[in-house]
Write a protein that holds these residues in place. Structure first.
Motif, PDB file in Angstrom:
ATOM      1  N   GLY A  54      50.744  -0.159  -0.698  1.00 22.69           N
ATOM      2  CA  GLY A  54      49.776   0.754  -1.374  1.00 22.69           C
ATOM      3  C   GLY A  54      48.869   0.007  -2.037  1.00 22.69           C
ATOM      4  O   GLY A  54      49.411  -0.799  -2.728  1.00 22.69           O
ATOM      5  N   LEU A  55      47.662   0.128  -2.508  1.00 26.83           N
ATOM      6  CA  LEU A  55      47.165  -0.476  -3.415  1.00 26.83           C
ATOM      7  C   LEU A  55      46.530   0.328  -4.597  1.00 26.83           C
ATOM      8  O   LEU A  55      45.873   1.383  -4.324  1.00 26.83           O
ATOM      9  N   VAL A  56      46.677   0.091  -5.902  1.00 30.00           N
ATOM     10  CA  VAL A  56      46.299   0.734  -7.095  1.00 30.00           C
ATOM     11  C   VAL A  56      45.356   0.049  -7.887  1.00 30.00           C
ATOM     12  O   VAL A  56      45.654  -1.108  -8.238  1.00 30.00           O
ATOM     13  N   ASP A  57      44.026   0.499  -7.981  1.00 28.09           N
ATOM     14  CA  ASP A  57      42.875  -0.367  -8.534  1.00 28.09           C
ATOM     15  C   ASP A  57      42.906   0.511  -9.988  1.00 28.09           C
ATOM     16  O   ASP A  57      42.210   1.418 -10.351  1.00 28.09           O
ATOM     17  N   ALA A  58      43.711  -0.262 -11.045  1.00 30.02           N
ATOM     18  CA  ALA A  58      43.408   0.318 -12.315  1.00 30.02           C
ATOM     19  C   ALA A  58      42.558  -0.439 -13.133  1.00 30.02           C
ATOM     20  O   ALA A  58      42.614  -0.379 -14.325  1.00 30.02           O
ATOM     21  N   ASP A  59      41.651  -1.022 -12.507  1.00 27.98           N
ATOM     22  CA  ASP A  59      40.674  -1.986 -13.451  1.00 27.98           C
ATOM     23  C   ASP A  59      39.610  -0.973 -13.915  1.00 27.98           C
ATOM     24  O   ASP A  59      38.728  -0.706 -13.138  1.00 27.98           O
ATOM     25  N   ILE A  60      39.785  -0.298 -15.130  1.00 25.20           N
ATOM     26  CA  ILE A  60      38.928   0.539 -15.466  1.00 25.20           C
ATOM     27  C   ILE A  60      37.482   0.055 -16.008  1.00 25.20           C
ATOM     28  O   ILE A  60      36.264   0.678 -16.084  1.00 25.20           O
ATOM     29  N   TYR A  61      37.476  -1.313 -16.223  1.00 28.31           N
ATOM     30  CA  TYR A  61      36.272  -1.989 -16.562  1.00 28.31           C
ATOM     31  C   TYR A  61      35.204  -2.175 -15.376  1.00 28.31           C
ATOM     32  O   TYR A  61      34.038  -2.230 -15.373  1.00 28.31           O
ATOM     33  N   GLY A  62      35.990  -2.445 -14.391  1.00 28.37           N
ATOM     34  CA  GLY A  62      34.997  -2.900 -13.147  1.00 28.37           C
ATOM     35  C   GLY A  62      35.890  -2.637 -11.781  1.00 28.37           C
ATOM     36  O   GLY A  62      36.200  -3.708 -11.164  1.00 28.37           O
ATOM     37  N   PRO A  63      36.193  -1.431 -11.443  1.00 26.74           N
ATOM     38  CA  PRO A  63      36.852  -1.106 -10.434  1.00 26.74           C
ATOM     39  C   PRO A  63      36.314  -1.569  -8.946  1.00 26.74           C
ATOM     40  O   PRO A  63      35.130  -1.078  -8.552  1.00 26.74           O
ATOM     41  N   SER A  64      36.810  -2.496  -8.404  1.00 26.93           N
ATOM     42  CA  SER A  64      35.936  -3.212  -7.234  1.00 26.93           C
ATOM     43  C   SER A  64      36.663  -2.963  -5.869  1.00 26.93           C
ATOM     44  O   SER A  64      36.080  -3.243  -4.951  1.00 26.93           O
TER      45      SER A  64
END
Ligand SMILES: Nc1ncnc2c1ncn2[C@@H]1O[C@H](COP(=O)(O)OP(=O)(O)OP(=O)(O)O)[C@@H](O)[C@H]1O
Length: 316
Positions: free
Chosen positions: A103-113
């Protein structure tokens, strides 16, 4: 009677169910390991129906589930724009191709890509009792992203505890049978990253850097962050290492060569490999077609890195 009930239950539950008949009473143990709550409830109901044959007075179902031992791999970088999200997406896909349930978690709050990279832009996860259901992607790697929870541009305003709370929902979602969770962290080494790393105890961290000295100094800071939090470093990936000309295929090194490998040796951490700077990687990423999903020239580099990460995780 015994066999009839067993066959009927096996027809809906396969080898997940064990049936014992005591007179007219059917006792069924159902193994729901890895199923989502919805799938588990549906299977239990189907098993009850199947067992309720004429002559069966009572059906008792006990549902059991093994806890899935899940390994969390954090992908981090000391600064933005070095290709951390690109690496995280392709690593997740390559690990899945290597047989893991990823599974993939995108925790990039500044630029979720990740929604764009994984071709699920515009999707929103559903929730069950406030627990999020990851969104399936065309690459067999379900995804949850900050970008799916907030409107574009809003994410930037999230700081500190608010961001940490929202990120927790992503990691603690209903990941079902997922055994490997790739976590695309926000770039840098601030509070949000520290909270994530400490709270979710990653099995290990992959650090992404470009060959420039400055990026490597930042990468060193990221390595320190994990060291202090007691999270082992799986290794360093050098991205945008050497420019491969799309016309003649020749490789040149606008940012120097071998800097990350030398830095890894100096810092005493494994070097996981290098990804070249190619137009193909950028255009494929923008089109939501991560190179690791295909068989193109760039896929091999991602698969080699994933193989090292896979081996590292297996040894733990
Ligand atoms: N090896 C590569 N070759 C060509 N382009 C690349 C490569 N790696 C990344 N890129 C491109 O560089 C840009 C930045 O990459 P990416 O978004 O993965 O970086 P990031 O470190 O996650 O950035 P952010 O700080 O925004 O999270 C993207 O347009 C991506 O397609």
């Amino acid at each position: 009677m015994n066999d009839k009930v067993k066959d009927a239950v096996a027809a809906v539950a396969g080898n997940r169910a064990t049936v014992r008949m005591e007179g007219a009473r059917a006792g069924i143990v159902l193994d729901a390991t890895g199923l989502t709550p919805t799938a588990r409830d549906a299977l239990e109901a189907a098993v009850r129906d199947a067992a309720a044959l004429p002559g069966v007075d009572e059906v008792r179902v006990v549902v059991t589930a093994e806890r899935v031992a899940r390994q969390l791999v954090a992908v981090a970088s000391g600064k933005g724009g070095v290709g951390k999200s690109t690496l995280a997406a392709n690593l997740a896909i390559a690990l899945a191709k290597a047989g893991r349930r990823v599974g993939l978690v995108d925790a990039d709050i500044y630029g979720p890509s990740q929604p764009r990279l994984m071709q699920v832009e515009g999707t929103r996860p559903t929730a069950n009792d406030k627990v999020l259901d990851p969104v399936p992607t065309p690459y067999g790697v379900p995804l949850l992203s900050m970008g799916q929870l907030v409107d574009p541009g809003r994410a930037l305003a999230w700081r500190g505890p608010m961001a940490a709370g929202a990120l927790g929902q992503l990691v603690e979602a209903d990941w079902g049978a997922t055994d490997t969770l790739v976590l695309d962290l926000p770039p840098g080494t601030g509070d949000v990253q520290l909270t994530m790393v400490q709270k979710y105890k990653a099995a290990g961290a992959v650090i992404v850097s470009t060959p420039q000295d400055l990026a490597l100094i930042d990468a060193t800071r990221a390595i320190d962050l994990f060291d202090k939090a007691g999270v082992p470093i799986i290794g360093l990936v050098e991205n945008m290492a050497g420019y491969v000309c799309p016309h003649c295929g020749e490789s040149s090194d606008p940012f120097g060569n071998g800097g990350a490998e030398a830095a890894a040796a100096r810092l005493n951490i494994p070097f996981l490999g290098r990804i070249p700077l190619t137009i193909a990687i950028r255009t494929a990423s923008d089109a939501g077609e991560p190179p690791a999903a295909g068989n193109g020239a760039d896929a091999a580099a991602f698969h080699a890195i994933a193989a090292r990460v896979d081996a590292w995780l297996k040894e733990r």
